[in-house]
Enzyme design. Structure first.
Site, short mmCIF file in Angstrom:
data_model
loop_
_atom_site.label_atom_id
_atom_site.label_comp_id
_atom_site.label_asym_id
_atom_site.label_seq_id
_atom_site.Cartn_x
_atom_site.Cartn_y
_atom_site.Cartn_z
N GLU A 68 0.80 -1.23 0.00
CA GLU A 68 0.00 0.00 0.00
C GLU A 68 0.84 1.28 0.00
O GLU A 68 0.82 2.06 0.97
CB GLU A 68 -0.98 -0.02 1.18
CG GLU A 68 -1.94 -1.21 1.09
CD GLU A 68 -3.03 -1.21 2.14
OE1 GLU A 68 -2.94 -0.43 3.11
OE2 GLU A 68 -3.98 -2.00 2.00
N GLU A 119 -4.16 -8.78 -1.63
CA GLU A 119 -4.75 -8.69 -0.30
C GLU A 119 -6.18 -8.21 -0.34
O GLU A 119 -6.53 -7.31 -1.10
CB GLU A 119 -3.93 -7.74 0.59
CG GLU A 119 -4.44 -7.66 2.03
CD GLU A 119 -3.72 -6.59 2.83
OE1 GLU A 119 -2.50 -6.47 2.69
OE2 GLU A 119 -4.40 -5.88 3.60
#
Length: 488
Positions: free
Chosen positions: A235, A338
């Site tokens: 991220e 994810e």
């Protein structure tokens, strides 16, 4: 005479070249239904059906169905991407929860996740490099200001995480495709001097940080855990209250091009699959185009990873961004790295929408060109953790560590409808539904078996036919169900 001879030579050359082309070009292999049968496996709400075989179907001739006949159309001769694997993350949280289980329940969980016959046959895994939010606390592998990484040690992981990874590899038959991701460089390598709260990697430590990936991979491999790939940064556009580090698209591109890519090559790790982005679907195209349009960066990148969090609003999950990225860069793979349901609530463990979100995402991601799909934590405790910043979430399986009980949510079974029947090396094939209430994707496995997944999120019981090349097999989709039809 010379002109005629020249013409003959040209014609002869053209004929020979044409013959060579004809000889080396393989025609599309035909697919015939013949006497093949269809095994039907179902998971459905308000029933005890959980990946249970309910019937065996036979094909009958149906050259052209009428528009009043709901159908799922399959064409095994039309092939797309190759499946890498399906699985989940082996985090600190999963490992710490796993360690609290009895040996009986540990063995059961490993069998249920990794055995392809008695379980759902996971073949893919992810783990964190140093700490993440799903760790009991923050930690690193090197001491402060150790630019040469002389103090590098994964001793922290030896208590819980490494034993879990090794058991998962064993349960999977000795082979598990494992990739690794960092949440943050050590605090002293960053401009905010913290593992938490975003921050940027300082230019002075770019080479040290690149060397850190190599240290981690080689250390884990020396301990019996082969590493298939790695992502650059989990991220990279999220400034989180937990471990995080921000890279703009240009910063990630230049770090890959000038440091990480060359370092992996020089260290003998060029075969490791390097994954860029590793964040949400919303900005996947912008990140991919920035990195992959630079040939000096693109040559090191195997594929683009993505999550679902920012785009998880109703049915608008921006699959079009994934598909556009695949179409723009067909030589690069796409991997879902994810996803989970956030904001854990113990009263929602039997919420049927948990599994339906997985099914909806997986069908549409695969149909958009995705070649691998990774859930987040494989196991969490009765509180949706442990998590050192209170970011508690759902997992497909939860453990009540006080009573030594395993709780399987329907997400476990929804994922199993893909992972159990669609194996590594399978090719996605042409599939289309004539009704929007029936979502579908299909793959042909290396052994020739075709797996067709059909999901029904409606309240209706829907009769439909599985149609292939003028042959059809008829069945019924139950309300709020997912079905895998295996043609063998």
């Amino acid at each position: 005479m010379k002109q005629n001879l020249s013409l003959l030579l040209v014609l002869a050359t053209a004929f020979t070249a044409g013959a060579q082309i004809k000889k080396t070009t393989k025609p599309t292999q035909a697919y015939t239904v013949g006497n093949k049968k269809v095994s039907v496996y179902v998971t459905a709400q308000n029933s005890d059906l959980r990946i249970r075989k309910t019937e065996t179907l036979n094909f009958v001739t149906n050259k052209q169905p009428f528009e009043t006949e709901p159908c799922v159309f399959i064409d095994p001769t039309i092939k797309y991407q190759t499946m890498v694997g399906i699985g989940g993350a082996l985090t600190d949280a999963s490992a710490e929860t796993f360690a609290k289980l009895s040996k009986k329940n540990q063995d059961e969980l490993m069998e249920k996740y990794y055995n392809p016959t008695s379980g759902i046959g996971y073949t893919l895994a992810r783990t964190n490099i140093a700490s993440c939010d799903f760790s009991s606390g923050s930690y690193t592998y090197v001491q402060d200001n150790d630019k040469e990484l002389k103090t590098f040690s994964v001793a922290h992981d030896e208590q819980f995480k490494i034993p879990l990874i090794k058991q998962a590899i064993k349960a999977a038959g000795g082979k598990l495709t494992l990739f690794v991701s960092p949440w943050s460089p050590p605090a002293w390598m960053k401009d905010n001097n913290s593992l938490l709260g975003g921050g940027h990697l300082l230019p002075a430590y770019r080479q040290s940080w690149a060397n850190h990936y190599v240290k981690f991979i080689k250390t884990y491999e020396s301990m019996g855990m082969p590493i298939w790939g790695l992502s650059v940064q989990n991220e990279p556009m999220a400034k989180q209250k937990w471990e995080s580090c921000v890279y703009t698209a240009e910063e990630e591109r230049d770090f890959i091009k000038n440091f990480l890519g060359p370092t992996l090559q020089k260290s003998g790790l060029a075969s490791k699959k390097l994954i860029a982005w590793d964040h949400n679907r919303d900005q996947i195209f912008q990140r991919a185009s920035t990195i992959l349009n630079d040939k000096d960066a693109a040559k090191y990148v195997w594929g683009i990873g993505f999550h679902w969090y920012e785009t998880w609003t109703g049915s608008n999950m921006q699959f079009g961004n994934v598909k556009q990225t695949h179409e723009a860069y067909p030589d690069k793979a796409l991997i879902f790295t994810e996803g989970c349901k956030e904001k854990y609530d113990v009263t929602k463990l039997d919420d049927w929408t948990l599994g339906e979100r997985y099914g909806y995402s997986m069908i549409n991601d695969f149909n958009s060109g995705t070649a691998a799909w990774t859930d987040w934590n494989i196991l969490l405790d009765e509180n949706g953790g442990p998590n050192h910043v209170g970011n508690f979430c759902f997992a497909p399986v939860h453990a009540d560590t006080k009573s030594d009980k395993l709780i399987y949510t329907n997400a476990f079974y929804y994922m199993g409808h893909f992972s159990k029947f669609i194996r590594p090396g399978a090719k996605r094939i042409g599939s289309a539904s004539s009704r929007d209430k029936l979502q579908t994707t299909a793959f042909i496995n290396p052994d020739g078996k075709v797996a067709v997944v059909v999901m029904n999120q409606s309240d209706e019981k829907l009769k439909y036919s599985l149609w292939i090349k003028g042959e059809a097999a008829t069945t019924t989709s139950l309300p709020h169900s997912i079905t895998t039809l295996v043609i063998e």
